[in-house]
Design a protein around this motif. Structure first.
Motif, short mmCIF file in Angstrom:
data_model
loop_
_atom_site.label_atom_id
_atom_site.label_comp_id
_atom_site.label_asym_id
_atom_site.label_seq_id
_atom_site.Cartn_x
_atom_site.Cartn_y
_atom_site.Cartn_z
N ILE A 195 0.55 -1.01 0.12
CA ILE A 195 -0.05 0.37 -0.83
C ILE A 195 0.88 1.48 -0.10
O ILE A 195 0.82 2.17 -0.87
CB ILE A 195 -0.69 -0.13 1.01
CG1 ILE A 195 -1.81 -0.91 0.73
CG2 ILE A 195 -1.26 1.46 1.52
CD1 ILE A 195 -2.92 -1.12 2.47
N GLY A 196 2.03 1.09 0.60
CA GLY A 196 2.60 2.65 0.67
C GLY A 196 3.29 2.49 -0.86
O GLY A 196 3.65 4.01 -1.39
N LEU A 197 4.17 1.73 -1.20
CA LEU A 197 4.62 2.20 -2.24
C LEU A 197 3.27 2.46 -3.66
O LEU A 197 3.81 2.58 -4.29
CB LEU A 197 4.85 0.16 -2.76
CG LEU A 197 5.62 0.27 -4.51
CD1 LEU A 197 7.32 1.25 -4.37
CD2 LEU A 197 6.04 -1.38 -4.72
N LEU A 198 2.25 2.10 -3.59
CA LEU A 198 1.00 2.55 -4.12
C LEU A 198 0.85 3.65 -4.15
O LEU A 198 0.59 4.75 -4.88
CB LEU A 198 0.03 1.80 -4.86
CG LEU A 198 0.29 0.42 -4.80
CD1 LEU A 198 -1.43 -1.37 -4.28
CD2 LEU A 198 0.10 0.00 -6.18
N ARG A 199 0.89 4.78 -2.67
CA ARG A 199 0.62 5.34 -2.34
C ARG A 199 1.77 6.33 -3.10
O ARG A 199 2.17 7.43 -3.32
CB ARG A 199 0.72 5.50 -0.72
CG ARG A 199 -0.74 5.00 0.11
CD ARG A 199 -0.49 5.51 1.06
NE ARG A 199 -1.96 4.97 2.02
CZ ARG A 199 -1.75 5.43 3.24
NH1 ARG A 199 -1.23 5.04 4.79
NH2 ARG A 199 -3.00 4.68 3.72
N GLU A 200 3.23 5.92 -2.79
CA GLU A 200 3.82 6.79 -3.75
C GLU A 200 3.87 6.56 -5.05
O GLU A 200 4.34 7.63 -6.00
CB GLU A 200 6.00 5.93 -3.05
CG GLU A 200 6.38 7.21 -3.35
CD GLU A 200 7.64 6.65 -3.31
OE1 GLU A 200 9.04 6.68 -3.83
OE2 GLU A 200 8.07 5.38 -2.23
N VAL A 201 3.39 5.89 -6.01
CA VAL A 201 2.89 6.06 -7.06
C VAL A 201 2.05 6.60 -7.19
O VAL A 201 2.41 7.58 -8.75
CB VAL A 201 2.23 4.47 -7.64
CG1 VAL A 201 2.43 4.90 -9.30
CG2 VAL A 201 3.73 3.58 -7.92
N ALA A 202 1.23 6.64 -6.87
CA ALA A 202 -0.12 7.73 -7.38
C ALA A 202 0.31 8.82 -6.91
O ALA A 202 -0.41 10.21 -7.94
CB ALA A 202 -1.14 7.99 -5.98
N SER A 203 1.24 9.21 -5.98
CA SER A 203 1.80 10.71 -5.34
C SER A 203 2.79 11.35 -6.86
O SER A 203 2.22 12.03 -7.48
CB SER A 203 2.80 10.70 -4.53
OG SER A 203 3.23 12.06 -4.18
N VAL A 204 3.27 10.53 -7.62
CA VAL A 204 3.90 11.20 -8.34
C VAL A 204 3.42 10.88 -9.88
O VAL A 204 3.77 11.76 -10.60
CB VAL A 204 5.26 9.73 -9.39
CG1 VAL A 204 6.22 9.52 -10.50
CG2 VAL A 204 6.52 9.60 -7.87
N LEU A 205 2.81 10.29 -10.52
CA LEU A 205 1.47 10.49 -11.50
C LEU A 205 0.59 11.07 -10.80
O LEU A 205 1.05 11.65 -12.51
CB LEU A 205 0.70 9.03 -11.48
CG LEU A 205 1.42 7.73 -11.08
CD1 LEU A 205 0.92 6.19 -11.98
CD2 LEU A 205 2.40 7.73 -13.31
N SER A 206 0.54 11.93 -10.29
CA SER A 206 -0.99 12.39 -9.61
C SER A 206 0.60 14.78 -9.74
O SER A 206 -0.04 14.87 -9.59
CB SER A 206 -1.41 12.87 -8.43
OG SER A 206 -0.38 12.93 -7.33
N GLU A 207 1.52 13.92 -9.61
CA GLU A 207 2.31 15.00 -10.43
C GLU A 207 2.85 16.25 -9.00
O GLU A 207 2.15 17.16 -8.83
CB GLU A 207 2.29 15.98 -11.01
CG GLU A 207 2.58 15.71 -12.59
CD GLU A 207 2.93 16.31 -14.05
OE1 GLU A 207 1.97 17.22 -13.49
OE2 GLU A 207 2.89 16.09 -14.83
N ALA A 208 2.09 15.40 -7.68
CA ALA A 208 2.23 15.92 -6.31
C ALA A 208 4.06 16.51 -6.12
O ALA A 208 4.83 15.98 -6.25
CB ALA A 208 1.93 15.01 -5.46
N ALA A 209 3.74 17.45 -4.86
CA ALA A 209 5.12 17.75 -4.72
C ALA A 209 6.25 16.15 -3.92
O ALA A 209 5.47 15.68 -3.25
CB ALA A 209 5.36 18.83 -4.06
N PRO A 210 6.99 16.06 -4.15
CA PRO A 210 7.92 14.94 -3.46
C PRO A 210 7.49 15.20 -1.35
O PRO A 210 8.22 16.52 -1.74
CB PRO A 210 9.33 14.69 -3.65
CG PRO A 210 9.11 15.61 -4.99
CD PRO A 210 8.34 16.76 -5.34
N ALA A 211 7.78 13.94 -0.99
CA ALA A 211 6.97 14.29 0.09
C ALA A 211 8.48 15.30 1.40
O ALA A 211 8.31 15.68 2.21
CB ALA A 211 6.82 13.40 0.94
N ASP A 212 9.62 15.33 0.64
CA ASP A 212 10.89 16.00 1.28
C ASP A 212 11.37 16.73 0.85
O ASP A 212 12.36 17.70 1.05
CB ASP A 212 11.61 14.83 1.56
CG ASP A 212 12.35 14.32 0.08
OD1 ASP A 212 11.75 14.91 -0.52
OD2 ASP A 212 13.20 14.10 -0.55
#
Length: 302
Positions: free
Chosen positions: A199-216
């Motif tokens: 689930i954590g990996l899929l959340r990270e994938v979703a963040s990249v594909l939605s062009e959200a700013a990196p968490a850090d």
């Protein structure tokens, strides 16, 4: 002006993925044989996870090869997103596998306790798997910090490592007490450990594909750094996203004092801004549009 860094560690990643693939496939074969000989569901579950890992590593390796292809006029950023798609497939495989393990383990627990499990051989096979997974994790540990694709493979190997430890505990229980239910419980534990990571990996994938700013990366902090640059009076249209893990991209419109532009200090300000982002925020690909105070945006948007 643009600062283009390749951002690819493709050749090194491919070598690591290939070595991990060889290790994982070899252990998978050993665990399948061990599961057949011992009757252990936990070993079979771990072998199933290894099978998924083998397929995922093949996907990751292919994605890494595709991502190394150069940019062109149609794909100006190259093929780095292929790594993200590979990670997406990995996450889906992990969740499907976990569901299968959970169903099979529950069936054994609620059914009659008539499953014979050879605890001694089960223990030997599990120890072999633990050692092999530890080696594969060590190989991938550095590269997974910079590639979401390699991170997907790393998380799967981590799940295998913990799974092997669970199988070892179950084998010891079976050898010392004869209770074969420990085998099914170990299988459930493996499933429970896999799902959160998937689930954590899929959340990270979703963040990249939605062009959200990196968490850090914090946009407000970047904006403050830009405004502290001598000659800069304002900044707007700030955008931060990432092509894949470890490949952030930044763009902004920067309003510069008219005197600085007349004096020809624009290139120096631009160099200072790009150096700031590279040094303080590890952003190697940045695009700045320098504007005078009276510039009017024809396609301005908030």
């Amino acid at each position: 002006m643009h600062d283009h860094a390749p951002g690819l560690r493709g050749a090194s990643n491919r070598r690591l993925l290939t070595l991990s693939l060889i290790i994982t496939a070899s252990v998978m074969i050993v665990q399948i044989v061990g599961a057949v000989l011992t009757g252990s569901l936990a070993l079979l579950a771990d072998a199933g996870h290894m099978f998924a890992d083998t397929a995922a590593l093949v996907i990751a390796l292919l994605a890494s090869i595709v991502a190394a292809r150069p940019a062109n006029d149609r794909r100006t950023f190259g093929y780095q997103r292929a790594e993200v798609l590979g990670a997406l497939i990995n996450g889906v495989i992990l969740i499907a596998l976990s569901a299968w393990i959970a169903v099979e383990a529950a069936t054994r627990l609620v059914g009659p306790d008539d499953h014979e499990v050879a605890g001694g051989l089960m223990l030997v096979v599990a120890v072999v798997g633990l050692i092999a997974n530890a080696i594969a994790m060590w190989l991938l540990s550095a590269a997974q910090r910079h590639s979401i694709n390699v991170r997907g493979a790393y998380l799967e190997v981590l799940g295998d490592l913990i799974g092997s430890a669970m199988v070892i505990v179950a084998a010891i229980v079976i050898v010392t007490t004869g209770w074969t239910g420990a085998d099914a419980l170990a299988s459930l534990a493996i499933a429970a450990l896999i799902i959160p990571r998937a689930i954590g990996l899929l959340r990270e994938v979703a963040s990249v594909l939605s062009e959200a700013a990196p968490a850090d990366i914090h946009v407000a902090e970047i904006r403050e750094h830009i405004l502290r640059t001598p000659g800069v009076t304002a900044v707007h249209d700030v955008h931060v996203w990432q092509l894949t893990r470890g490949a952030p991209v930044f763009s902004a419109h920067v309003v510069v004092d008219d005197v600085c532009l007349r004096d020809g200090r624009g290139p120096a300000i631009l160099a200072s801004l790009q150096t700031c982002l590279a040094d303080h925020f590890d952003v190697e690909h940045s695009t700045f549009q320098l504007e005078p105070a009276d510039h009017v945006e024809h396609d301005a948007h908030a």
